[in-house]
Write a protein that holds these residues in place. Structure first.
Motif, PDB file in Angstrom:
ATOM      1  N   VAL A  99      39.965  44.305  35.245  1.00 47.23           N
ATOM      2  CA  VAL A  99      40.973  43.227  35.239  1.00 47.23           C
ATOM      3  C   VAL A  99      40.541  42.120  36.210  1.00 47.23           C
ATOM      4  N   LYS A 100      40.098  42.548  37.379  1.00 43.63           N
ATOM      5  CA  LYS A 100      39.658  41.554  38.364  1.00 43.63           C
ATOM      6  C   LYS A 100      38.466  40.765  37.812  1.00 43.63           C
ATOM      7  N   ALA A 101      37.537  41.491  37.205  1.00 43.02           N
ATOM      8  CA  ALA A 101      36.341  40.824  36.665  1.00 43.02           C
ATOM      9  C   ALA A 101      36.722  39.851  35.550  1.00 43.02           C
ATOM     10  N   ALA A 102      37.738  40.209  34.755  1.00 44.91           N
ATOM     11  CA  ALA A 102      38.143  39.326  33.649  1.00 44.91           C
ATOM     12  C   ALA A 102      38.706  38.017  34.193  1.00 44.91           C
ATOM     13  N   ILE A 103      39.523  38.121  35.231  1.00 38.61           N
ATOM     14  CA  ILE A 103      40.114  36.894  35.794  1.00 38.61           C
ATOM     15  C   ILE A 103      39.030  36.074  36.504  1.00 38.61           C
ATOM     16  N   ASP A 104      38.140  36.760  37.211  1.00 37.13           N
ATOM     17  CA  ASP A 104      37.028  36.039  37.856  1.00 37.13           C
ATOM     18  C   ASP A 104      36.184  35.341  36.785  1.00 37.13           C
ATOM     19  N   TYR A 105      36.036  36.012  35.639  1.00 33.87           N
ATOM     20  CA  TYR A 105      35.258  35.413  34.551  1.00 33.87           C
ATOM     21  C   TYR A 105      35.947  34.139  34.053  1.00 33.87           C
ATOM     22  N   ILE A 106      37.236  34.209  33.828  1.00 36.04           N
ATOM     23  CA  ILE A 106      37.974  33.006  33.398  1.00 36.04           C
ATOM     24  C   ILE A 106      37.783  31.901  34.444  1.00 36.04           C
ATOM     25  N   ALA A 107      37.965  32.271  35.716  1.00 39.92           N
ATOM     26  CA  ALA A 107      37.866  31.275  36.802  1.00 39.92           C
ATOM     27  C   ALA A 107      36.490  30.612  36.829  1.00 39.92           C
ATOM     28  N   SER A 108      35.471  31.344  36.364  1.00 40.16           N
ATOM     29  CA  SER A 108      34.112  30.795  36.412  1.00 40.16           C
ATOM     30  C   SER A 108      33.959  29.594  35.469  1.00 40.16           C
TER      31      SER A 108
ATOM     32  N   VAL B  13      45.131  38.958  40.545  1.00 42.92           N
ATOM     33  CA  VAL B  13      46.174  38.804  39.519  1.00 42.92           C
ATOM     34  C   VAL B  13      47.256  37.842  40.031  1.00 42.92           C
ATOM     35  N   ALA B  14      47.576  37.923  41.313  1.00 50.06           N
ATOM     36  CA  ALA B  14      48.574  36.992  41.879  1.00 50.06           C
ATOM     37  C   ALA B  14      48.093  35.550  41.691  1.00 50.06           C
ATOM     38  N   ALA B  15      46.808  35.317  41.897  1.00 53.32           N
ATOM     39  CA  ALA B  15      46.257  33.968  41.695  1.00 53.32           C
ATOM     40  C   ALA B  15      46.375  33.564  40.223  1.00 53.32           C
ATOM     41  N   PHE B  16      46.182  34.516  39.327  1.00 49.58           N
ATOM     42  CA  PHE B  16      46.289  34.258  37.882  1.00 49.58           C
ATOM     43  C   PHE B  16      47.727  33.900  37.496  1.00 49.58           C
ATOM     44  N   LEU B  17      48.678  34.550  38.159  1.00 50.84           N
ATOM     45  CA  LEU B  17      50.085  34.349  37.799  1.00 50.84           C
ATOM     46  C   LEU B  17      50.748  33.220  38.571  1.00 50.84           C
ATOM     47  N   GLY B  18      50.108  32.777  39.654  1.00 53.14           N
ATOM     48  CA  GLY B  18      50.758  31.810  40.538  1.00 53.14           C
ATOM     49  C   GLY B  18      51.787  32.488  41.434  1.00 53.14           C
TER      50      GLY B  18
ATOM     51  N   GLY C 231      37.296  23.851  41.339  1.00 54.89           N
ATOM     52  CA  GLY C 231      38.325  23.796  42.374  1.00 54.89           C
ATOM     53  C   GLY C 231      37.914  24.607  43.584  1.00 54.89           C
ATOM     54  N   GLY C 232      38.637  24.406  44.665  1.00 53.47           N
ATOM     55  CA  GLY C 232      38.278  25.032  45.934  1.00 53.47           C
ATOM     56  C   GLY C 232      38.796  26.456  46.056  1.00 53.47           C
ATOM     57  N   SER C 233      39.805  26.826  45.262  1.00 52.17           N
ATOM     58  CA  SER C 233      40.361  28.178  45.374  1.00 52.17           C
ATOM     59  C   SER C 233      40.284  28.865  44.012  1.00 52.17           C
TER      60      SER C 233
ATOM     61  N   ILE D 280      41.169  28.987  38.145  1.00 47.86           N
ATOM     62  CA  ILE D 280      41.841  29.622  36.994  1.00 47.86           C
ATOM     63  C   ILE D 280      42.629  28.569  36.208  1.00 47.86           C
ATOM     64  N   VAL D 281      43.412  27.778  36.922  1.00 47.19           N
ATOM     65  CA  VAL D 281      44.261  26.781  36.241  1.00 47.19           C
ATOM     66  C   VAL D 281      43.377  25.773  35.508  1.00 47.19           C
TER      67      VAL D 281
END
Ligand SMILES: Cc1ncc(COP(=O)(O)O)c(C=O)c1O
Length: 413
Positions: free
Chosen positions: A274-283, A78-83, A287-289, A294-295
């Protein structure tokens, strides 16, 4: 990464609910602002937690340790999602509203009668009600005016913020009109008088990358069920800030941030989701991180949604008898959320939503808890507006079906 019609069709296969038809009509989920559908990966993560790791935290045995690890991993994601700098700034709760009430109790303990809070006429009640309730303690609540064009009045904003202001609480995007508010202005005005800034990102987070560090906000709230996850509320607090606040908490509860505002046992299975949802968006990004992915994904998804939103906005506005409320799509992606509200001459929003719903076109009618905005725009008497929300899995075919439905209703009126 570009997100085009091809990516949209591919992603649709990941959402089992999209395959549903009722009375021969495939369901078009245009109700995203009230909650999105979830991909299979989220469903699997929630079920997987119950299958393998269901336990309370802080025990000296494997499933409890798994749960501890999951919670911390979710905070980091979530921190990665929020920056946010780290998961230590991320607290969880039942939903945004409950977290905001908890926060309001804590902030009230730092205020005295006569202190002021600035809210807006455009905001969802979840970012008004908790602050308005503090009037009982002698705190003065001021409202930034909403203009008829669906934007906040910047001059009025400057008038409402005074040397007595302790908090400015504003939404980043309107769930009723799709307006994106000026967070830089809110930060500048609040900073000038030493007030906290709290941003409601519930609507915004589904459409645009968030960056709490660039926003320089003290608090930000969002809700995972608006971005393909389960019902979990999320609170970001600036590093060091939550630790200083007197929150509602049991004496035995961990005193440290981010835990000190989390009451009781959290919904661990949902947090896996929640973690899976953000990982899904990131997919959907590159990018390297995780943060970069996500961005990148949110930029691509946002551009897709913006294009569909602009098409719907322009097409529906051209139908005789339709009035579109809120800003148009001339602003760049990021300055306009893909949520479009209309009214129809001679058809109430409720009747329209019923008729569209019967064709599998799932749109909302009413005020969606942005009741003050609907009232100020003079739309409360007729039952609010008909709202269409566009998210990553919505396609042109669904928008065309909706346009046909609206055209038919307008023609009959
Ligand atoms: C802009 C906005 N803020 C706050 C909320 C409240 O969120 P929650 O349901 O998590 O309490 C909503 C829900 O619709 C919303 O759209």
């Amino acid at each position: 990464m570009p997100f085009t019609a091809a990516e949209c069709e591919k992603c649709r296969l990941d959402f089992p609910a999209l395959g549903r038809a009722v009375d021969g009509h495939p369901l078009a989920f245009l109700d995203g602002p009230a909650g999105t559908q979830v991909p299979e990966a989220v469903i699997a993560a929630i079920a997987g937690y119950y299958r393998t790791s269901n336990a309370n935290t802080h025990g000296e045995f494997p499933t409890s340790r798994d749960s501890d690890r999951l919670m911390e991993a979710t905070r980091e994601t979530v921190a990665a999602f929020l920056g946010a700098p780290s998961g230590r700034e991320v607290s969880f709760g039942q939903n945004m509203t409950t977290l905001n009430f908890s926060l309001s109790h804590a902030l009230a303990r730092e205020m005295a009668p006569g202190d002021e809070i600035v809210i807006t006429q455009l905001d969802h009640e979840a970012n008004r009600g908790p602050w308005l309730a503090l009037r009982e303690q002698g705190i003065v609540v001021r409202e930034v005016a909403l203009r008829p064009d669906g934007r906040l009045d910047a001059e009025d904003f400057a008038r409402q913020v005074t040397p007595r202001t302790r908090l400015v609480a504003m939404g980043l995007a309107s769930n009723a009109l799709g307006t994106v508010n000026d967070a830089a202005l809110a930060r500048r005005l609040s900073r000038e008088v030493g007030a906290w800034l709290l941003l409601d990102a519930v609507h915004y987070a589904a459409h645009f990358p968030l960056d709490v560090t660039a926003l320089d906000t003290d608090f930000l709230l969002c809700s995972a069920y608006k971005f393909y996850g389960p019902h979990v509320g999320i609170l970001y607090a600036r590093p060091g800030l939550l630790a200083r606040l007197r929150t509602d908490k049991l004496a035995v509860q961990d005193d440290a941030a981010p835990y000190r505002i989390e009451t009781g046992t959290l919904n661990h299975a949902a947090l896996a989701g929640v973690k899976a949802a953000i990982d899904y968006i990131a997919s959907w990004g590159t990018g390297g991180s995780e943060r970069e992915r996500i961005v990148s994904a949110m930029r691509g998804i946002g551009a897709w949604e913006h294009a569909l939103g602009a098409y719907y906005h322009e097409s529906v506005a051209a139908i005789p008898g339709v009035t579109v409320h809120g800003p148009d799509f001339s602003a760049a992606t990021g300055q306009r959320a893909p949520t479009v509200s209309i009214t129809l001459d001679g058809v109430t929003p409720n009747a329209a939503a019923c008729a569209l719903g019967a064709r599998g076109l799932q749109v909302w009618d009413g005020h969606f808890y942005a009741a003050r905005a609907i009232e100020v725009l003079g739309l409360a008497g007729q039952g609010g507006v008909i709202r269409t929300g566009i998210v990553m899995y919505n396609n042109l075919k669904e928008i065309d079906r909706l346009l046909e439905g609206v055209e038919e209703l307008a023609g009959k009126a």
